[in-house]
Enzyme design. Structure first.
Site, short mmCIF file in Angstrom:
data_model
loop_
_atom_site.label_atom_id
_atom_site.label_comp_id
_atom_site.label_asym_id
_atom_site.label_seq_id
_atom_site.Cartn_x
_atom_site.Cartn_y
_atom_site.Cartn_z
N ASP A 400 23.01 2.14 -5.05
CA ASP A 400 22.79 3.03 -6.20
C ASP A 400 23.98 3.02 -7.15
O ASP A 400 23.84 2.85 -8.36
CB ASP A 400 22.56 4.46 -5.69
CG ASP A 400 21.12 4.87 -5.81
OD1 ASP A 400 20.30 4.03 -6.20
OD2 ASP A 400 20.81 6.03 -5.52
N ASP A 453 14.41 8.69 -3.23
CA ASP A 453 15.09 9.95 -3.00
C ASP A 453 14.39 10.79 -1.95
O ASP A 453 14.95 11.75 -1.44
CB ASP A 453 15.15 10.76 -4.31
CG ASP A 453 15.89 10.02 -5.39
OD1 ASP A 453 16.64 9.10 -5.06
OD2 ASP A 453 15.71 10.36 -6.58
#
Length: 548
Positions: A400, A453
Site C-alpha cells: 500500500d 480493507d
C-alpha cells in the site's frame, strides 16, 4: 501550486476469497488477484503557501453551473483561488453571470476590449494567476474562470513576490473538459451564463458511519458464518466423499470441509503480493474500458456465486434438509435442487446490476454482491497461524505505502491512485468496493471502502475466531472480540486521519494492520501464548502429510 487531485487512496489491493464449495480453485485464485484493487476517494492537500494581505482565502471546492442559450448544461466542479472575493455558500445567494472569452485567451496581457460585468473565461498559462486576476479586474470583469490544461485542479496560490494583492473579483479554476464545454458555444456565438457557489461539506457524514458498520459487520458475520450457518450446509461435491467414507456425524463432515479450505502459506502470501503488484502495473500501463469490463465480468461471476452460497446457507439453516433433493448433471455430478433454483436468480441479479450500474440505486446491488463475495471468500482462504498473517499483512502494508507514496519517484505519479482514478477507463470505475452515497453532502458522490480493507483484516479476525473455538476460550479471554474492536478502531482512525489531513489520501492498512495484527501479537505476548499463535496448526499439518 500543487495539484488538487481526486485521489483514491488505497487499498485496494487486498481482497478475496469465496466459499470453496461454490467456486473452483482456479477461478477463486484469479478473483483473489483481481480483488486486490479498491479505491477510496479523498482530496490531496498541497504544501503551505504564503499568506499575505488579500491572499488568505481557504481553498474550497466550487460548484459551477452553466446555461447555453437558456438550456442548462452539465454542472462541473472547480476550486477557488487563494486570493479574490469569496463565493457564497448557498446557490440562492449566487448570481448568474454572462460569460465572455478573454482576449488574449491567457489573460496575461492588455485586453483588447472591456468586459464590464462579464465573467471572463481564460486558459491557464504564460503568467501568474495573480496577474490574470489583475488583468481581468482592470477591464471590469465580474469574475475570472480559469480552465486548466488537463483534468486536474490546481490550487491557485500566491507567490512569495505577492506581498500585497487587491483583487476583489472571484477567481475559480475548472478542468479542461469543462472549460472546452463552455468555450465552444461562446466561439459559435451562443450566449452562456454561469452561476458559481461553494457549498460547505458536513463535518461528519452519516454515510461514513453506515460504511463503517457495513465493513465491521461483514468481517463479524464472515468470521461466524461457518459456525452458525455454513455448518448446516451440505457441500455438494463433498457429499460424495461423505457417503464413500460413511461419515455419519455433522462434526466429522465439518472437519472434512475445513480440510478443503485454502490455507495460505508464507510463500504464497509473498507471491500473492508480488503478483498483485505486477497486475497493478498492467492496469497502470494498459488500463482501458475493455479491461474494466473484464473486471465487471469477473466481479459478476464471483458475486453471483457468493450470493448463491449465502442464500443456500441461510435457507439450509432455516429449513433443514432443503438440500437433500439432488439431481445429476453432466460434468458437474450431483447438485442440489435448491442450488439450481437459486443460482439463476443470483446470475440475473448480477446482470441487472451491471446493466444499471450507473443508476442512483446501483450501489445497493454492488454492496450485496460484494458482501456476499467477501463472506464466501473468507470461508475459503484461511490463515493457519499468526506467522502467515504477519507475512501477508506486513507485505500488504508495504504494498500500500509503496504504490501510493513511493511509486511517484519511479513513475512520476502514484500508480495506485492513477489506476483507482481510472483516467483511461472511459468513465467506468473498478467495482471491487463497497460504497454508500453521501446523503447529506451537497457535493453528492460516494464514500468507498476497498474490498482489501475488509478481507485482509478479515482473514486475521476469522483465524482468531477459529483459534478461540479450538482452544475453548471465552469471549473475554480469547482474541476474536479484541480483534473485531481493533478493526473497528482502525477504520475509525482511517477516517479521522483523512479528516485531520484535510482529505490527503493515505492507505487504510496503515491503520488497520497495527490495530489488528498488532493487537493479536501484543495480547499473545501478554498471555504468553504467542508461540502457540505463531506456530498454530503446523504440527497437525506436518503429521497429516504422509496420509494426504
Amino acid at each position: 501550486m500543487a495539484p488538487l487531485r481526486r485521489r483514491f487512496c488505497s487499498l485496494f489491493p487486498h481482497h478475496h476469497r469465496h466459499e470453496h464449495h461454490l467456486v473452483n480453485p482456479s477461478l477463486g485464485s484469479f478473483l483473489l488477484l483481481l480483488l486486490f484493487f479498491s479505491p477510496r476517494l479523498a482530496l490531496a492537500d498541497d504544501q503551505a503557501t504564503p499568506n499575505s494581505p488579500g491572499c488568505s482565502n481557504k481553498f474550497k471546492m466550487v460548484k459551477v453551473k452553466y446555461w447555453v442559450d437558456g438550456k442548462e448544461g452539465t454542472s462541473t466542479e472547480g476550486v477557488n483561488a487563494q486570493f479574490g472575493s469569496p463565493l457564497p455558500s448557498r446557490e440562492s445567494d449566487a448570481m448568474k453571470m454572462k460569460v465572455a472569452l478573454a482576449n488574449p485567451f491567457t489573460c496575461c496581457g492588455n485586453m483588447s476590449s472591456k468586459l464590464s460585468g462579464l465573467l471572463a473565461l481564460a486558459r491557464r498559462g504564460d503568467c501568474a494567476f495573480t496577474t490574470k486576476g489583475n488583468v481581468a479586474q482592470a477591464v471590469g470583469a465580474a469574475g475570472l474562470l480559469v480552465m486548466n490544461d488537463d483534468e486536474d485542479l490546481f490550487k491557485m496560490s500566491c507567490t512569495s513576490n505577492d506581498t500585497s494583492i487587491n483583487i476583489t473579483i472571484p477567481i475559480v479554476m475548472i478542468p479542461k473538459s469543462a472549460g472546452d464545454a463552455i468555450r465552444q458555444p461562446l466561439v459559435a456565438g451562443q450566449a452562456v451564463e454561469i452561476l458559481m457557489y461553494a457549498p460547505s461539506r458536513p463535518v461528519v457524514d452519516f454515510s461514513q458511519f453506515c460504511l463503517w458498520m457495513m465493513s465491521v459487520g461483514t468481517v463479524f458475520v464472515a468470521s461466524l458464518w461457518s459456525e452458525f450457518v455454513a455448518r448446516e450446509q451440505t457441500n455438494e461435491s463433498y457429499d460424495q466423499l461423505t457417503r464413500k467414507e460413511s461419515l455419519s456425524s455433522v462434526a466429522t463432515t465439518k472437519d472434512d470441509t475445513e480440510e478443503e479450505a485454502l490455507d495460505i502459506s508464507v510463500k504464497g502470501a509473498v507471491i500473492f503480493i508480488l503478483a498483485a503488484s505486477a497486475f497493478l502495473l498492467v492496469l497502470f500501463f494498459f488500463m482501458s474500458a475493455w479491461f474494466v469490463w473484464l473486471l465487471y465480468v469477473m466481479f459478476c461471476i464471483g458475486g453471483s456465486q457468493g450470493m448463491r452460497a449465502c442464500l443456500v446457507g441461510i435457507i439450509s439453516r432455516l429449513f433443514g434438509g432443503s438440500q437433500k433433493k439432488k439431481v445429476s448433471l453432466p460434468r458437474c455430478g450431483e447438485v442440489s435442487v435448491l442450488s439450481l433454483v437459486i443460482f439463476p436468480f443470483c446470475a440475473a441479479f448480477a446482470i441487472f446490476w451491471v446493466v444499471n450500474r450507473h443508476a442512483s440505486y446501483a450501489w445497493i446491488g454492488q454492496d450485496i454482491l460484494g458482501i456476499s463475495l467477501m463472506i464466501t471468500v473468507l470461508q475459503t482462504a484461511r490463515l493457519p497461524n499468526i506467522k502467515v498473517a504477519a507475512a501477508l499483512l506486513c507485505c500488504a502494508f508495504v504494498y500500500d505505502i509503496f504504490w501510493v507514496f513511493i511509486s511517484p519517484l519511479l513513475f512520476h505519479q502514484s500508480v495506485m491512485i492513477a489506476v483507482a482514478r481510472g483516467d483511461k477507463s472511459g468513465g467506468e470505475s473498478i467495482p471491487m468496493v463497497l460504497r454508500i452515497p453521501r446523503f447529506f453532502d451537497p457535493w453528492g458522490g460516494y464514500n468507498l471502502v476497498g474490498f482489501g480493507d475488509v478481507l485482509f483484516p478479515g482473514l486475521l479476525v476469522s483465524f482468531a475466531f477459529r483459534f478461540d473455538k479450538m482452544k475453548k476460550k471465552g469471549i473475554l479471554n480469547g482474541y476474536f472480540l479484541y480483534l473485531i474492536i481493533g478493526y473497528g478502531v482502525g477504520l475509525f482512525l482511517t477516517y479521522l486521519g483523512l479528516y485531520l489531513m484535510d482529505g490527503h489520501g493515505q492507505p487504510a492498512l496503515l491503520y488497520l494492520v497495527p490495530c489488528t495484527l498488532g493487537v493479536s501479537v501484543v495480547l499473545g505476548l501478554v498471555r504468553k501464548e504467542l508461540k502457540d499463535l505463531w506456530n498454530h496448526g503446523e504440527s497437525e499439518s506436518t503429521g497429516s502429510e504422509p496420509g494426504a
